[in-house]
Design an enzyme around this catalytic site. Structure first.
Site, mmCIF file in Angstrom:
data_model
loop_
_atom_site.group_PDB
_atom_site.id
_atom_site.type_symbol
_atom_site.label_atom_id
_atom_site.label_comp_id
_atom_site.label_asym_id
_atom_site.label_seq_id
_atom_site.Cartn_x
_atom_site.Cartn_y
_atom_site.Cartn_z
ATOM 1 N N SER A 27 -40.433 6.077 93.368
ATOM 2 C CA SER A 27 -40.005 4.760 92.889
ATOM 3 C C SER A 27 -39.517 4.787 91.451
ATOM 4 O O SER A 27 -38.614 4.031 91.089
ATOM 5 C CB SER A 27 -41.153 3.747 93.024
ATOM 6 N N HIS A 82 -42.458 2.049 87.424
ATOM 7 C CA HIS A 82 -41.113 1.559 87.752
ATOM 8 C C HIS A 82 -40.357 1.198 86.481
ATOM 9 O O HIS A 82 -39.180 1.561 86.307
ATOM 10 C CB HIS A 82 -41.206 0.337 88.662
#
Length: 198
Positions: free
Chosen positions: A117, A174
């Site tokens: 991610s 992220h």
């Protein structure tokens, strides 16, 4: 449809292959060795700042990361070429790892992190910067929006959810991936990170 470029294809195959190995090996052996463990856990090893990106926590986690890599990574790799694209992926993965290590150290978490991610959010940032007015229709919600709006919305949500905590999702990883991607693009453009020219 053009063929998938080589680095994106190799990254996706490696992630899928490692997930299959995860399912076959007992006692979460790969997670103990290759996941990104917090610095104070006693399980951290330097190579984990890269290897965690090839592991995933489940089929849904793997599916959405691979979908994002295919959607955004393929076009970015065709635009930049494989060498620059690989440099960008590595920068995003390392920045995501650094952000997550700092965050887990601050809150005293001993939970490991896995998934591509961080790289994916770096690619989202790159897509928004390279194609700001391209229309994107996300799966959730299925509302058409410009790429620059899409990136801003997702970045804001990640910050909000990260500050709320308790979700079990590495929101600051992220954000770290997005920051690493942003700094890499600024470096390539010969600009100081946040505005002033060098």
């Amino acid at each position: 449809m053009p063929p998938m470029p080589p680095i994106t294809k190799a990254f996706m195959l490696a992630c899928v292959g490692m997930f299959c190995v995860q399912l076959l090996l007992p006692f979460a052996f790969l997670d103990l060795l290759l996941a990104l463990w917090p610095l104070g856990s006693g399980q951290f090893w330097p190579w984990q700042v890269v290897t965690y990106a090839f592991l995933h926590g489940g089929v849904v986690h793997l599916f959405f990361n691979m979908l994002g890599l295919w959607m955004f990574g393929s076009e970015i790799e065709r635009l930049w070429g494989s060498r620059r694209y690989l440099q960008f992926l590595v920068a995003s993965v390392l920045a995501a790892a650094a952000a997550q290590l700092v965050f887990t150290q601050l809150i005293g978490s001993m939970t490991p992190t896995v998934g591509a991610s961080g790289a994916l959010f770096g690619l989202l940032l790159a897509f928004g910067m390279m194609f700001p007015n391209r229309t994107i229709i996300p799966l959730f919600p299925p509302i058409p929006m410009k790429a620059k709006v899409f990136v801003a919305v997702f970045g804001g949500l990640e910050l909000l959810l990260g500050l709320q905590g308790g979700s079990g999702i590495a929101h600051f990883a992220h954000l770290g991936g997005m920051l690493g991607g942003f700094l890499m693009i600024r470096y390539w453009r010969g600009q100081a990170p946040f505005g002033r020219r060098r």
